[in-house]
Design a protein around this motif. Structure first.
Motif, PDB file in Angstrom:
ATOM      1  N   THR A 163       0.838  -1.201   0.000  1.00  0.00           N
ATOM      2  CA  THR A 163       0.000   0.000   0.000  1.00  0.00           C
ATOM      3  C   THR A 163       0.874   1.253   0.000  1.00  0.00           C
TER       4      THR A 163
ATOM      5  N   ASP B 285      -5.561  -1.030  -5.090  1.00  0.00           N
ATOM      6  CA  ASP B 285      -5.049  -1.652  -3.874  1.00  0.00           C
ATOM      7  C   ASP B 285      -6.045  -2.734  -3.475  1.00  0.00           C
ATOM      8  N   GLU B 286      -5.679  -3.981  -3.719  1.00  0.00           N
ATOM      9  CA  GLU B 286      -6.552  -5.114  -3.451  1.00  0.00           C
ATOM     10  C   GLU B 286      -7.972  -4.824  -3.940  1.00  0.00           C
TER      11      GLU B 286
HETATM   12 MG   LIG Z   1      -2.083  -2.826   2.067  1.00  0.00          MG
END
Ligand SMILES: [Mg+2]
Ligand SMILES: Nc1ncnc2c1ncn2[C@@H]1O[C@H](COP(=O)(O)OP(=O)(O)OP(=O)(O)O)[C@@H](O)[C@H]1O
Length: 211
Positions: A61, A182-183
């Motif tokens: 991240t 992010d994911e």
């Molecule tokens: Mg993360």
């Protein structure tokens, strides 16, 4: 013998993203300092699709936040589409980020009081496109993503996968050079998550956008 494509593709072979010696320290110089990124080197070509994987807390991240310029690095350089971002003023950076980078974060970052189509047209309105045109483009993109019958629904009235498609449309509407996620499938069940990955592959193929 001449290698195929070498001449044709030479301009598109330049990296869209080039990172060198990138460091990020949180709470620098304090007892709770965390050296989250230690000299990252990364080169990504236009049209590439890549995933950053690693254990929880390894800095994924943090790296995306650096690339998206949501947070400042401690040292090193990030070059996006041949622009060294450290040379941009804050206001230039804001415009650059808006035009070049699309963000798809985990669910629930849609504006809750705006309908699907309003969520998607927002980036266009912010870049000064007139509202009628922005509305048309947002509708068109949502229809392409199979959301034509959910244009005027609020996020809470949509399923997880549908919300994610709205988030994807909002990230794509400005045709950014780079799309960061992010994911992006993190909160979705496996069927929906496969659907979203499929969508990414399709976008990547059709638009030559970098994910
Ligand atoms: Mg993360
Ligand atoms: N704002 C912050 N202040 C201090 N330390 C931070 C901050 N944000 C992240 N860290 C630390 O930096 C390291 C990297 O965090 P990061 O969120 O980038 O990890 P990640 O790879 O995304 O993990 P996950 O898979 O769990 O999301 C972690 O050790 C974390 O504790």
């Amino acid at each position: 013998m001449k290698k195929p494509n070498q001449n044709i593709k030479s301009s598109s072979q330049k990296p869209i993203l080039l990172i060198s010696k990138l460091h990020k320290k949180y709470n620098e110089g304090k007892p709770n300092e965390v050296h989250a990124l230690k000299g990252i080197e990364l080169s990504v070509k236009k049209g590439d699709m890549m995933a950053i994987m690693g254990a929880s807390g390894c800095g994924k991240t943090t790296l995306l936040n650096m690339i998206g310029h949501l947070d400042k690095s401690s040292s090193g350089s990030i070059i996006i589409d041949e622009v060294d971002t450290s040379l941009l003023s804050d206001s230039k950076m804001t415009a650059f980020r808006r035009d070049k980078i699309g963000f798809i974060f985990q669910l629930f970052n849609l504006f809750p009081f705006l309908t699907a189509v309003e969520n998607v047209e927002t980036p266009l309105l912010l870049s000064g496109i007139r509202s009628g045109l922005a509305r048309e483009q947002a509708k068109m993109l949502l229809r392409e993503l199979g959301m034509g019958d959910r244009l005027y629904h609020l996020p809470t009235e949509l399923s997880g996968g549908q919300q994610q498609r709205v988030a994807v449309a909002r990230a794509l509407i400005n045709q950014p050079a780079i799309i960061l996620g992010d994911e992006p499938t993190g909160d979705l069940d496996s069927a929906t998550s496969a659907e979203v990955m499929d969508l990414f592959r399709r976008i990547n193929r059709i638009n030559q956008q970098t994910l």
